[in-house]
Design a protein around this motif. Structure first.
Motif, PDB file in Angstrom:
ATOM      1  N   GLY A 386      -1.179   6.731   1.159  1.00  0.00           N
ATOM      2  CA  GLY A 386      -0.284   5.999   2.042  1.00  0.00           C
ATOM      3  C   GLY A 386       1.134   5.898   1.532  1.00  0.00           C
ATOM      4  N   PHE A 387       1.430   6.532   0.385  1.00  0.00           N
ATOM      5  CA  PHE A 387       2.768   6.398  -0.180  1.00  0.00           C
ATOM      6  C   PHE A 387       3.846   6.912   0.765  1.00  0.00           C
ATOM      7  N   GLY A 388       3.558   8.010   1.463  1.00  0.00           N
ATOM      8  CA  GLY A 388       4.549   8.543   2.384  1.00  0.00           C
ATOM      9  C   GLY A 388       4.974   7.514   3.413  1.00  0.00           C
ATOM     10  N   THR A 389       4.006   6.716   3.873  1.00  0.00           N
ATOM     11  CA  THR A 389       4.309   5.640   4.820  1.00  0.00           C
ATOM     12  C   THR A 389       5.157   4.566   4.155  1.00  0.00           C
ATOM     13  N   LEU A 390       4.831   4.245   2.899  1.00  0.00           N
ATOM     14  CA  LEU A 390       5.598   3.222   2.166  1.00  0.00           C
ATOM     15  C   LEU A 390       7.034   3.680   1.928  1.00  0.00           C
ATOM     16  N   GLU A 391       7.202   4.960   1.606  1.00  0.00           N
ATOM     17  CA  GLU A 391       8.552   5.485   1.378  1.00  0.00           C
ATOM     18  C   GLU A 391       9.359   5.449   2.668  1.00  0.00           C
ATOM     19  N   ALA A 392       8.712   5.795   3.785  1.00  0.00           N
ATOM     20  CA  ALA A 392       9.401   5.770   5.081  1.00  0.00           C
ATOM     21  C   ALA A 392       9.774   4.345   5.475  1.00  0.00           C
ATOM     22  N   SER A 393       8.877   3.384   5.207  1.00  0.00           N
ATOM     23  CA  SER A 393       9.176   1.994   5.552  1.00  0.00           C
ATOM     24  C   SER A 393      10.267   1.430   4.646  1.00  0.00           C
ATOM     25  N   PHE A 394      10.316   1.916   3.397  1.00  0.00           N
ATOM     26  CA  PHE A 394      11.382   1.506   2.474  1.00  0.00           C
ATOM     27  C   PHE A 394      12.739   1.919   3.040  1.00  0.00           C
ATOM     28  N   LYS A 395      12.799   3.136   3.552  1.00  0.00           N
ATOM     29  CA  LYS A 395      14.048   3.635   4.141  1.00  0.00           C
ATOM     30  C   LYS A 395      14.398   2.875   5.415  1.00  0.00           C
ATOM     31  N   ARG A 396      13.383   2.632   6.252  1.00  0.00           N
ATOM     32  CA  ARG A 396      13.624   1.946   7.528  1.00  0.00           C
ATOM     33  C   ARG A 396      14.086   0.505   7.302  1.00  0.00           C
ATOM     34  N   ILE A 397      13.427  -0.196   6.400  1.00  0.00           N
ATOM     35  CA  ILE A 397      13.791  -1.593   6.147  1.00  0.00           C
ATOM     36  C   ILE A 397      15.148  -1.669   5.454  1.00  0.00           C
TER      37      ILE A 397
END
Length: 427
Positions: A386-397
């Motif tokens: 799930g890291f890819g999702t976490l990295e994307a959410s880091f960018k979005r937030i």
């Protein structure tokens, strides 16, 4: 075998289904082809037009040397790439061979969607043994690195000269780095900005954690840092947001898919060193330079060599042998090294490195990695599921933070909730 360190110094630088088909009178798909009747494998990658041009040259070269195999290639940008892979995986139709990122290896590998490359013939004798584990999960090899890269601060010397701002040497603290961005912004007259918000980049955050001897993730798949650590990080740019030191999120969004740096709107950008060719192509600049990222500990820059990308194959490919031959070619063939130079990073295979000449901007990348050699630490293993999702959410937030939609505290709360929920789902 030459080690990575010595190299840098030297250059100074399914059976049941088949039976069912046979019973119906349909032949099983051919595993190999011939020049008269070649098999076709699908290959996909992400990148810009420069990488697409280089990749298509490599594909044409492969086909000329392997007339029994045709390669159907296509590409998209990084964000769209993973959306397509998720859709394909859900439908059971991943391409035969794929360019891959370390961030998503565990997600797909642990779910048996990628082929164990240890079961096919691919030559890895020219790879540094310390690098291969980055593509391995529980003893199985799901990805083989094409190349390595390291994080850096890019800058445009011509723009700095026009503004009357000194070039950095890379031996700077975060306060010194921020002061430099402020000076650029102040002299940019509202048209040239310092950079994008460096605190919105996950890997720059990861490096800052390493500089402070904090793990990003624990061995049991949990977060290794606290919410206060994240707040401290995002607060580091609080005095820069809304000033010319950082390009606004609104402006950056308007420039997409090009980056502000590639669009000649900023003087600097923090990212991987293999972006050199793409940035030069996008910006049209005659010269770009790279230096180490800032650190408040001069003995610990938090840097490491990361597989810039890996080659993987679908677990369901009907053409394992052809896919393996293509992967082997892309990671080992010297002529492929000459095509890509350092645009994918510094070639990971000794065979490919030895057949590649590094001049001009490519030599800059190799020399940069040599210059940070003594600071390099072990590369991270494949991140948590799930890291890819976490990295994307880091960018979005982070983007919402820059748009002023969130405070630092609420941004940290939002990201931690998403992270903890995702980790719990995959426990």
């Amino acid at each position: 075998m030459i080690s990575r360190r010595n190299f840098l110094t030297t250059v100074a630088l399914g059976t049941a289904s088949a039976a069912a088909l046979a019973a119906c009178g349909s032949p099983a798909p051919a595993q190999t082809g011939s020049a008269a009747n070649p098999v076709t494998i699908n290959y996909t990658w992400w990148g810009n037009d420069d990488r697409a041009t280089r990749t298509r040259k490599a594909i044409a070269l492969f086909e000329s040397k392997n007339p029994d195999i045709k390669v159907n290639g296509n590409f998209t940008d990084f964000a769209g790439y993973w959306q397509k892979r998720a859709t394909e995986a859900a439908g059971g139709g991943l391409p035969d061979v794929m360019q891959w990122d370390l961030s998503y290896l565990r997600d797909y590998g642990q779910r048996n969607q990628l082929l164990d490359l240890g079961t096919v013939k691919i030559d890895t004798s020219g790879f540094d043994k310390s690098l291969l584990p980055s593509g391995q999960i529980k003893g199985k090899t799901y990805g083989i690195p094409t190349s390595t890269n390291a994080f850096a601060v890019y800058y445009d010397p011509a723009k700095l000269k026009s503004l009357g701002v000194s070039e950095p040497d890379g031996s700077w603290t975060y306060d010194e780095y921020k002061s430099w961005l402020k000076e650029v912004g102040a002299k940019g007259n509202g048209t040239i900005f310092g950079s994008t918000d460096f605190t919105g980049i996950w890997w720059q955050f990861n490096i800052w954690l390493r500089q402070n001897n904090i793990e990003a993730f624990t061995e049991d798949g949990k977060l290794g840092f606290s919410k206060d650590d994240l707040k401290t990080w995002w607060n580091m740019a609080s005095d820069l947001r809304g000033t010319p030191a950082l390009v606004s999120e609104e402006r950056a969004t308007q420039l997409a898919p090009k980056s502000p740096f590639g669009s000649n709107v900023t003087v600097a950008e923090n990212t991987w060193d293999n972006f050199m060719a793409g940035y030069l192509a996008d910006s049209g600049a005659k010269e770009l330079k790279i230096v180490p990222v800032p650190s408040d500990d001069p003995d610990n820059l938090g840097l490491f060599l990361k597989p810039s990308m890996l080659m993987v194959a679908s677990a369901k490919t009907k053409f394992k042998d052809a896919s393996a031959r293509f992967i082997d070619f892309m990671i080992n063939d010297p002529e492929v090294g000459q095509i890509f130079k350092t645009s994918r990073g510094v070639p990971a295979s000794k065979t490919q490195r030895d057949g590649t000449t590094f001049e001009g901007t490519d030599k800059i990348v190799v020399d940069y990695e040599k210059s940070i050699e003594k600071y390099l630490k072990d590369a991270p293993e494949p991140p948590i599921v799930g890291f890819g999702t976490l990295e994307a959410s880091f960018k979005r937030i982070s983007s919402d933070l820059n748009f002023g939609k969130l405070t630092v505290d609420s941004a940290a709360d939002a990201w931690f909730k998403e992270a903890e929920d995702l980790i719990k789902q995959n426990a």
